[in-house]
Design an enzyme around this catalytic site. Structure first.
Site, mmCIF file in Angstrom:
data_model
loop_
_atom_site.group_PDB
_atom_site.id
_atom_site.type_symbol
_atom_site.label_atom_id
_atom_site.label_comp_id
_atom_site.label_asym_id
_atom_site.label_seq_id
_atom_site.Cartn_x
_atom_site.Cartn_y
_atom_site.Cartn_z
ATOM 1 N N LYS A 55 43.879 39.919 32.300
ATOM 2 C CA LYS A 55 42.581 40.366 32.850
ATOM 3 C C LYS A 55 42.768 41.360 33.998
ATOM 4 O O LYS A 55 41.877 42.168 34.274
ATOM 5 C CB LYS A 55 41.709 39.175 33.259
ATOM 6 C CG LYS A 55 42.295 38.238 34.302
ATOM 7 C CD LYS A 55 42.130 38.694 35.722
ATOM 8 C CE LYS A 55 42.968 37.860 36.658
ATOM 9 N NZ LYS A 55 43.050 38.390 38.026
ATOM 10 N N THR B 101 37.041 39.194 38.014
ATOM 11 C CA THR B 101 37.845 40.311 38.532
ATOM 12 C C THR B 101 37.276 41.668 38.116
ATOM 13 O O THR B 101 37.531 42.666 38.773
ATOM 14 C CB THR B 101 39.324 40.207 38.106
ATOM 15 O OG1 THR B 101 39.387 39.686 36.809
ATOM 16 C CG2 THR B 101 40.125 39.353 39.027
HETATM 17 O O1 LIG Z 1 43.105 36.548 39.949
HETATM 18 C C1 LIG Z 1 42.245 36.722 40.768
HETATM 19 C C2 LIG Z 1 40.973 35.955 40.751
HETATM 20 O O2 LIG Z 1 40.976 34.979 39.766
HETATM 21 C C3 LIG Z 1 42.430 37.717 41.837
HETATM 22 O O3 LIG Z 1 42.442 38.979 41.301
HETATM 23 P P1 LIG Z 1 43.194 40.166 42.037
HETATM 24 O O4 LIG Z 1 44.670 39.848 41.934
HETATM 25 O O5 LIG Z 1 42.796 41.383 41.280
HETATM 26 O O6 LIG Z 1 42.732 40.188 43.461
#
Ligand SMILES: O=C(CO)COP(=O)(O)O
Ligand SMILES: NC(=O)C1=CN([C@@H]2O[C@H](COP(=O)(O)OP(=O)(O)OC[C@H]3O[C@@H](n4cnc5c(N)ncnc54)[C@H](O)[C@@H]3O)[C@@H](O)[C@H]2O)C=CC1
Length: 350
Positions: free
Chosen positions: A193, A250
């Site tokens: 993701k 995200t």
């Molecule tokens: O995995 C995340 C939320 O579930 C955090 O995403 P980021 O690593 O893009 O900050």
């Protein structure tokens, strides 16, 4: 301390390791938060009020910060590893000398290992004596977890002992833990993701419409499920918190570092400059490279990954990539391309 209190180690004093340590401490467990020496000047000094990763969050004062890996690891019943993927294997190899087969080891890292497209839980299996391995993943923005926002997560392991131990240790009034036996599916959901959060950050910076954002998230889900199914994950996992749940958070939250990378790229900033000033880990950049290569080897159709690769690593113009995505390869663009029921019945990591 509660009568079921466990000794728990969290390896990695960044934003996520600290927020997981905070839940465990709120639940009355004895928590050692290990961080490397370089981090101590800032973190140990400030951990009980503010960390530099989670400024302004009221953390539980019973967390015990340590820079001694042996002290953190040796007597822990349960360990969470929250080290960015690029350093994950080296930390795990160091820790392995003090681990035994009965300790429960859980990865919270959402990335993929360079060496042979290894998932973090496979690195735990191959580099430690531990039998009981799991993965924690889901829509869990560290800052919101540290603020004790109502949050759901997934513990994935083929071992019931791991699923129960993590549910019992982490669950509380603001953190609900679901269980899933599809370790690879859950782990791939968390890693993949990040790629699409970069694309969504770009769409936001370009002021794209709601139709566009919806198309992007939905096609991302189709693409990531297709890839994970090819690797042995269960596509149904992608309809849960560790799949669409994490993808949604995200791809829509400016708190996501991967989203921030995409946003800044679409504003015309250079990738190196963005990463140098991000102040956190964006796993998606490296994951795009690794998944692009793997999708070619496995012949999985992943137009979004290939388009992002062209923008990030081949210097292609965003507008040209968007044009190609909208107009290209009409014939192969069927809405769902997943393995048939015969294959789904026999899912195994290939
Ligand atoms: O995995 C995340 C939320 O579930 C955090 O995403 P980021 O690593 O893009 O900050
Ligand atoms: N921040 C979030 O919202 C969430 C992050 N994650 C995942 O957790 C992992 C860690 O991310 P964050 O905690 O957010 O990162 P961060 O960028 O906030 O902190 C990373 C931490 O790792 C440490 N580190 C780096 N190299 C190290 C090494 N060689 N040895 C020991 N420590 C080292 C850094 O010093 C820092 O303390 C990533 O894979 C991320 O995808 C998972 C869920 C949510």
């Amino acid at each position: 301390m509660n009568s079921d209190a466990k000794k728990v180690a969290v390896l990695g004093g960044g934003s996520f390791g600290t927020s997981i340590a905070n839940i465990l401490a709120d639940n009355g467990h004895q928590v050692r938060l290990w961080m490397r020496n370089q981090d101590t000047v800032h973190d140990i000094a400030t951990i009980h009020e503010n960390t530099r990763y989670l400024p302004g969050k009221k953390l539980n004062p019973s967390i015990i910060p340590t820079t001694c890996l042996e002290t953190a690891v040796v007597s822990a019943d349960l360990l969470f590893v929250a080290i960015p993927s690029k350093a994950f294997q080296s930390v795990v190899r160091d820790a392995a000398q003090w681990l035994n087969e009965d300790q429960i080891l859980v990865s919270t890292t959402k990335g993929i290992g360079e060496d042979g497209f290894k998932l973090m839980s496979q690195i735990l299996e191959e580099n430690t004596p531990c039998k009981y391995i799991g993965v924690l993943s889901g829509p869990n923005l560290a800052k919101e977890v540290a603020e004790r926002t109502l949050t759901g997560s997934v513990i994935a392991s083929e071992h019931e002992e791991v699923r129960l131990a993590v549910q019992q240790t982490l669950s509380c009034g603001y953190f609900r833990v679901y269980a899933n036996s599809d370790r690879f599916g859950v782990e791939l959901g968390g890693a993949l993701k990040n790629i699409y959060a970069i694309a969504s950050g770009m769409a936001a910076a370009l002021g794209m419409g709601e139709n566009t954002k919806s198309m992007l998230i939905t096609r991302s889900l189709a693409e990531m499920s297709r890839f994970a199914a090819r690797l042995g994950g269960n596509p149904m996992t992608f309809l849960g918190l560790a799949g669409v749940g994490d993808l949604f958070v995200t791809c829509t939250s400016p708190l996501s570092r991967n989203y921030q990378v995409g946003y800044a790229l679409a504003q015309g900033r250079q990738l190196e400059d963005i990463l140098a000033t991000l102040g956190g880990t964006a796993e998606g950049v490296n994951t795009i490279r690794l998944v692009k290569k793997q999708s070619e080897e496995l012949e999985v159709y992943m137009p979004l990954v290939h388009g992002l690769y062209d923008i990030l690593f081949e210097g292609k113009e965003l507008k040209d990539v968007i044009k190609k995505l909208m107009l290209g390869e009409q014939n192969s663009d069927v809405e769902f391309v997943l393995p048939g029921p015969d294959k789904l019945a026999n899912l195994k990591r290939g």
